[in-house]
Design an enzyme around this catalytic site. Structure first.
Site, PDB file in Angstrom:
ATOM      1  N   GLU A 175     -72.171 -23.217  52.411  1.00  0.00           N
ATOM      2  CA  GLU A 175     -73.560 -23.532  52.096  1.00  0.00           C
ATOM      3  C   GLU A 175     -74.310 -23.987  53.348  1.00  0.00           C
ATOM      4  O   GLU A 175     -73.676 -24.347  54.351  1.00  0.00           O
ATOM      5  CB  GLU A 175     -73.595 -24.659  51.043  1.00  0.00           C
ATOM      6  CG  GLU A 175     -72.973 -24.283  49.705  1.00  0.00           C
ATOM      7  CD  GLU A 175     -73.867 -23.374  48.853  1.00  0.00           C
ATOM      8  OE1 GLU A 175     -74.719 -22.658  49.391  1.00  0.00           O
ATOM      9  OE2 GLU A 175     -73.675 -23.386  47.617  1.00  0.00           O
TER      10      GLU A 175
ATOM     11  N   ASN B 182     -79.652 -18.284  49.768  1.00  0.00           N
ATOM     12  CA  ASN B 182     -79.930 -19.354  50.741  1.00  0.00           C
ATOM     13  C   ASN B 182     -79.210 -19.113  52.070  1.00  0.00           C
ATOM     14  O   ASN B 182     -79.122 -20.005  52.896  1.00  0.00           O
ATOM     15  CB  ASN B 182     -79.535 -20.716  50.155  1.00  0.00           C
ATOM     16  CG  ASN B 182     -78.045 -20.816  49.857  1.00  0.00           C
ATOM     17  OD1 ASN B 182     -77.283 -19.883  50.106  1.00  0.00           O
ATOM     18  ND2 ASN B 182     -77.619 -21.941  49.321  1.00  0.00           N
TER      19      ASN B 182
ATOM     20  N   HIS C 262     -75.988 -18.327  52.404  1.00  0.00           N
ATOM     21  CA  HIS C 262     -74.564 -18.668  52.482  1.00  0.00           C
ATOM     22  C   HIS C 262     -73.719 -17.411  52.653  1.00  0.00           C
ATOM     23  O   HIS C 262     -74.090 -16.321  52.216  1.00  0.00           O
ATOM     24  CB  HIS C 262     -74.095 -19.547  51.306  1.00  0.00           C
ATOM     25  CG  HIS C 262     -73.958 -18.888  49.971  1.00  0.00           C
ATOM     26  ND1 HIS C 262     -74.605 -19.355  48.844  1.00  0.00           N
ATOM     27  CD2 HIS C 262     -73.229 -17.819  49.553  1.00  0.00           C
ATOM     28  CE1 HIS C 262     -74.267 -18.603  47.807  1.00  0.00           C
ATOM     29  NE2 HIS C 262     -73.439 -17.660  48.211  1.00  0.00           N
TER      30      HIS C 262
ATOM     31  N   ASP D 248     -62.938 -16.558  49.035  1.00  0.00           N
ATOM     32  CA  ASP D 248     -63.123 -17.832  48.334  1.00  0.00           C
ATOM     33  C   ASP D 248     -62.665 -17.782  46.873  1.00  0.00           C
ATOM     34  O   ASP D 248     -62.357 -16.712  46.342  1.00  0.00           O
ATOM     35  CB  ASP D 248     -64.604 -18.263  48.395  1.00  0.00           C
ATOM     36  CG  ASP D 248     -65.573 -17.119  48.084  1.00  0.00           C
ATOM     37  OD1 ASP D 248     -65.142 -16.114  47.481  1.00  0.00           O
ATOM     38  OD2 ASP D 248     -66.758 -17.221  48.442  1.00  0.00           O
TER      39      ASP D 248
HETATM   40  C1  GLP Z   1     -71.350 -15.806  45.895  1.00  0.00           C
HETATM   41  C2  GLP Z   1     -70.078 -15.563  46.718  1.00  0.00           C
HETATM   42  C3  GLP Z   1     -70.389 -14.850  47.996  1.00  0.00           C
HETATM   43  C4  GLP Z   1     -71.390 -13.759  47.663  1.00  0.00           C
HETATM   44  C5  GLP Z   1     -72.729 -14.361  47.337  1.00  0.00           C
HETATM   45  C6  GLP Z   1     -73.741 -13.375  46.795  1.00  0.00           C
HETATM   46  O1  GLP Z   1     -71.538 -17.080  45.491  1.00  0.00           O
HETATM   47  N1  GLP Z   1     -69.263 -16.681  46.997  1.00  0.00           N
HETATM   48  O2  GLP Z   1     -69.200 -14.333  48.565  1.00  0.00           O
HETATM   49  O3  GLP Z   1     -71.563 -12.917  48.774  1.00  0.00           O
HETATM   50  O4  GLP Z   1     -72.580 -15.467  46.495  1.00  0.00           O
HETATM   51  O5  GLP Z   1     -73.406 -12.979  45.504  1.00  0.00           O
HETATM   52  P1  GLP Z   1     -73.988 -11.678  44.799  1.00  0.00           P
HETATM   53  O6  GLP Z   1     -73.365 -10.527  45.502  1.00  0.00           O
HETATM   54  O7  GLP Z   1     -73.557 -11.772  43.378  1.00  0.00           O
HETATM   55  O8  GLP Z   1     -75.446 -11.720  44.981  1.00  0.00           O
END
Ligand code: GLP
Length: 257
Positions: A143, A136, A138, A67
């Protein structure tokens, strides 16, 4: 889903880097799906060290990221393009032709999403997809409520996701409102999935993933229950709310390399 319990963030990172290295060594022309966020930073660091020490070939490797934020140029300091360049692509001297991210500043975002799907298809699909998990549930930027049939698309970010990611920006208002992300179905097409979870913040999502038997669109990570080869590497804090972890062995296992 196979669950590998590790002590802490460092152990998770080492284990995940070993698994990425095993994939690339056994299939030098692997297509890796990559993730961003705080979780995989240590994995990339450990993978870079391993690749440089062991000197295995990366020249045939191709990567596709999950993404990117809409509106940020690849040079933007908070873009996922720059994150990947700093953490992985530059240290490994990967060529720009080997690495792919959706362009969040493309003039026609829907066309960009179609182009991205086409590119993944043209290389024969992703062999191993690295994933984190949002609080959440995702995955990528899909989402809660995203259709399980979704392909790469534009997603409006939940206020909680923007809040969680505000730590990377100067002000929380600076967190973009939209992202372009592989869809659930794009992720599910990968040959195998390596899901990482570390820290207390993730314990409720991990509990729901492992203990709630429902596969529902309001919890995107639950789609992974339908994938035959998912391995989750999670540390003790992330597993703290799970009553038993041998749950793991439910129905699917790590894909033999
Ligand atoms: C982000 C990314 C995801 C990631 C998730 C957790 O928003 N788009 O790919 O896995 O949220 O992020 P983090 O590893 O910083 O907790």
């Amino acid at each position: 889903m196979q669950v590998i319990r590790v002590k802490n963030y460092n152990e998770m990172s080492e284990k995940a880097a070993d698994m990425l290295a095993a994939q690339v060594k056994s299939k030098p022309d692997s297509v890796l799906g990559l993730a961003t966020g705080g979780t995989p930073e240590g994995t990339y660091k450990a993978f870079v060290q391993k690749a440089l020490q062991e000197n295995f070939s990366l020249s045939e490797l191709t990567t596709f990221n999950l993404d990117e934020y809409v509106g940020l140029s690849p040079q933007h300091p908070k873009s996922y393009h720059l994150y990947m360049k700093n953490h992985l692509f530059q240290p490994l001297a990967l060529q720009p032709s080997q690495t792919n991210l959706p362009r969040g500043n493309a003039p026609y975002l829907e066309k960009e999403a179609e182009r991205y799907e086409r590119m993944i298809k043209e290389v024969g699909g992703i062999d191993l997809q690295l994933l984190g998990i949002g609080e959440n549930g995702h995955i990528g930027f899909n989402e809660p409520g995203t259709s399980f049939t979704s392909r790469t698309h534009i997603e409006k970010l939940n206020p909680t996701t923007r809040e969680a990611n505000a730590r990377y920006f100067e002000n929380k208002e600076d967190v973009p409102e939209h992202a372009i992300t592989m869809g659930i179905s794009s992720i599910m097409d990968s040959g195998s999935i390596l899901l990482l979870a570390s820290g207390e913040r993730k314990k409720e999502a991990v509990k729901r993933l492992l203990e709630d038997k429902n596969t529902r669109e309001d919890f995107p990570a639950s789609s992974l229950r339908n994938h035959p080869y998912v391995t989750m590497v999670a540390d003790e804090e992330a597993l703290a709310a799970v009553s038993k972890t041998d749950e793991s062995s439910e129905k699917n296992e790590a894909k033999p390399l």
